[in-house]
Design a protein around this motif. Sequence first.
Motif, PDB file in Angstrom:
ATOM      1  N   LEU A  30       9.135   3.166 -24.393  1.00  0.00           N
ATOM      2  CA  LEU A  30       9.585   2.633 -25.678  1.00  0.00           C
ATOM      3  C   LEU A  30      10.735   1.639 -25.475  1.00  0.00           C
ATOM      4  N   LEU A  31      11.698   2.016 -24.665  1.00  0.00           N
ATOM      5  CA  LEU A  31      12.844   1.157 -24.382  1.00  0.00           C
ATOM      6  C   LEU A  31      12.408  -0.132 -23.683  1.00  0.00           C
ATOM      7  N   SER A  32      11.520  -0.010 -22.709  1.00  0.00           N
ATOM      8  CA  SER A  32      11.022  -1.181 -21.974  1.00  0.00           C
ATOM      9  C   SER A  32      10.269  -2.136 -22.888  1.00  0.00           C
ATOM     10  N   LEU A  33       9.388  -1.589 -23.715  1.00  0.00           N
ATOM     11  CA  LEU A  33       8.614  -2.429 -24.633  1.00  0.00           C
ATOM     12  C   LEU A  33       9.518  -3.083 -25.674  1.00  0.00           C
ATOM     13  N   GLU A  34      10.497  -2.332 -26.166  1.00  0.00           N
ATOM     14  CA  GLU A  34      11.432  -2.883 -27.148  1.00  0.00           C
ATOM     15  C   GLU A  34      12.186  -4.073 -26.540  1.00  0.00           C
ATOM     16  N   PHE A  35      12.702  -3.899 -25.323  1.00  0.00           N
ATOM     17  CA  PHE A  35      13.417  -4.970 -24.628  1.00  0.00           C
ATOM     18  C   PHE A  35      12.508  -6.187 -24.430  1.00  0.00           C
ATOM     19  N   LEU A  36      11.286  -5.944 -23.969  1.00  0.00           N
ATOM     20  CA  LEU A  36      10.333  -7.013 -23.706  1.00  0.00           C
ATOM     21  C   LEU A  36      10.015  -7.805 -24.977  1.00  0.00           C
ATOM     22  N   MET A  37       9.760  -7.107 -26.062  1.00  0.00           N
ATOM     23  CA  MET A  37       9.385  -7.779 -27.312  1.00  0.00           C
ATOM     24  C   MET A  37      10.562  -8.538 -27.922  1.00  0.00           C
ATOM     25  N   LYS A  38      11.752  -7.978 -27.842  1.00  0.00           N
ATOM     26  CA  LYS A  38      12.936  -8.685 -28.351  1.00  0.00           C
ATOM     27  C   LYS A  38      13.184  -9.943 -27.530  1.00  0.00           C
ATOM     28  N   ARG A  39      13.030  -9.829 -26.219  1.00  0.00           N
ATOM     29  CA  ARG A  39      13.220 -10.981 -25.334  1.00  0.00           C
ATOM     30  C   ARG A  39      12.192 -12.071 -25.636  1.00  0.00           C
ATOM     31  N   ALA A  40      11.005 -11.661 -26.092  1.00  0.00           N
ATOM     32  CA  ALA A  40       9.954 -12.614 -26.444  1.00  0.00           C
ATOM     33  C   ALA A  40      10.157 -13.207 -27.837  1.00  0.00           C
ATOM     34  N   GLY A  41      11.211 -12.767 -28.528  1.00  0.00           N
ATOM     35  CA  GLY A  41      11.557 -13.346 -29.817  1.00  0.00           C
ATOM     36  C   GLY A  41      11.062 -12.612 -31.046  1.00  0.00           C
ATOM     37  N   PHE A  42      10.555 -11.409 -30.863  1.00  0.00           N
ATOM     38  CA  PHE A  42      10.056 -10.638 -31.997  1.00  0.00           C
ATOM     39  C   PHE A  42      11.147  -9.743 -32.582  1.00  0.00           C
ATOM     40  N   GLU A  43      11.052  -9.489 -33.870  1.00  0.00           N
ATOM     41  CA  GLU A  43      11.885  -8.479 -34.520  1.00  0.00           C
ATOM     42  C   GLU A  43      11.178  -7.154 -34.265  1.00  0.00           C
ATOM     43  N   VAL A  44      11.913  -6.121 -33.837  1.00  0.00           N
ATOM     44  CA  VAL A  44      11.279  -4.883 -33.395  1.00  0.00           C
ATOM     45  C   VAL A  44      11.755  -3.657 -34.175  1.00  0.00           C
ATOM     46  N   MET A  45      10.786  -2.834 -34.565  1.00  0.00           N
ATOM     47  CA  MET A  45      11.043  -1.512 -35.119  1.00  0.00           C
ATOM     48  C   MET A  45      10.413  -0.534 -34.144  1.00  0.00           C
ATOM     49  N   THR A  46      10.939   0.698 -34.071  1.00  0.00           N
ATOM     50  CA  THR A  46      10.370   1.677 -33.143  1.00  0.00           C
ATOM     51  C   THR A  46      10.112   3.013 -33.834  1.00  0.00           C
ATOM     52  N   ALA A  47       9.208   3.764 -33.221  1.00  0.00           N
ATOM     53  CA  ALA A  47       8.899   5.126 -33.672  1.00  0.00           C
ATOM     54  C   ALA A  47       8.539   5.934 -32.435  1.00  0.00           C
ATOM     55  N   THR A  48       8.841   7.237 -32.472  1.00  0.00           N
ATOM     56  CA  THR A  48       8.585   8.089 -31.308  1.00  0.00           C
ATOM     57  C   THR A  48       7.395   9.027 -31.486  1.00  0.00           C
ATOM     58  N   ASP A  49       6.716   8.922 -32.622  1.00  0.00           N
ATOM     59  CA  ASP A  49       5.491   9.707 -32.830  1.00  0.00           C
ATOM     60  C   ASP A  49       4.623   9.003 -33.868  1.00  0.00           C
ATOM     61  N   GLY A  50       3.375   9.423 -33.937  1.00  0.00           N
ATOM     62  CA  GLY A  50       2.427   8.763 -34.823  1.00  0.00           C
ATOM     63  C   GLY A  50       2.746   8.875 -36.295  1.00  0.00           C
ATOM     64  N   GLN A  51       3.223  10.023 -36.739  1.00  0.00           N
ATOM     65  CA  GLN A  51       3.535  10.201 -38.152  1.00  0.00           C
ATOM     66  C   GLN A  51       4.680   9.274 -38.574  1.00  0.00           C
ATOM     67  N   SER A  52       5.723   9.208 -37.750  1.00  0.00           N
ATOM     68  CA  SER A  52       6.852   8.308 -38.048  1.00  0.00           C
ATOM     69  C   SER A  52       6.386   6.855 -38.059  1.00  0.00           C
ATOM     70  N   ALA A  53       5.502   6.515 -37.134  1.00  0.00           N
ATOM     71  CA  ALA A  53       4.968   5.152 -37.080  1.00  0.00           C
ATOM     72  C   ALA A  53       4.224   4.822 -38.371  1.00  0.00           C
ATOM     73  N   LEU A  54       3.372   5.721 -38.811  1.00  0.00           N
ATOM     74  CA  LEU A  54       2.593   5.504 -40.033  1.00  0.00           C
ATOM     75  C   LEU A  54       3.513   5.343 -41.237  1.00  0.00           C
ATOM     76  N   GLU A  55       4.514   6.208 -41.357  1.00  0.00           N
ATOM     77  CA  GLU A  55       5.464   6.119 -42.472  1.00  0.00           C
ATOM     78  C   GLU A  55       6.207   4.794 -42.455  1.00  0.00           C
ATOM     79  N   SER A  56       6.615   4.365 -41.283  1.00  0.00           N
ATOM     80  CA  SER A  56       7.326   3.098 -41.142  1.00  0.00           C
ATOM     81  C   SER A  56       6.432   1.924 -41.527  1.00  0.00           C
ATOM     82  N   ILE A  57       5.184   1.947 -41.088  1.00  0.00           N
ATOM     83  CA  ILE A  57       4.234   0.874 -41.402  1.00  0.00           C
ATOM     84  C   ILE A  57       3.944   0.837 -42.898  1.00  0.00           C
TER      85      ILE A  57
END
Length: 121
Positions: free
Chosen positions: A15-42
């Motif tokens: 999660l940390l690696s992907l977040e760093f990679l995506m931010k470096r690529a210029g994307f705004e990033v949100m994170t979630a540590t499980d599927g339910q949290s991801a769905l709620e966030s989306i």
Amino acid sequence: MNRRILIADDEPNMLLSLEFLMKRAGFEVMTATDGQSALESIESSPPDLALLDVLMPRKSGLEVCQQIKANPAMKDVKIVLLSAMAREVDREKGLALGADAYVTKPFATKELVARIRELLG
């Protein structure tokens, strides 16, 4: 305007690696540590793209993908599934559930960023 990406993975280092990679690529990033949290966030704030680990607690990436694609309000959210399961049948299942891409781990970071940029136009 920056494109927004939600990254959902239960493995903290990934999660940390992907977040760093995506931010470096210029994307705004949100994170979630499980599927339910991801769905709620989306559901509360749809991103342009969701990067979902297939195997997560509370809801799998496959379940989240299926629920997103079944909701007309979220039909424009692109889905990239990440998985260590590299069999063709696993990939076909993910794509059949509506994923826009299925990327197997380990993956080349430049290729992942290029694929995301391609999906987002």
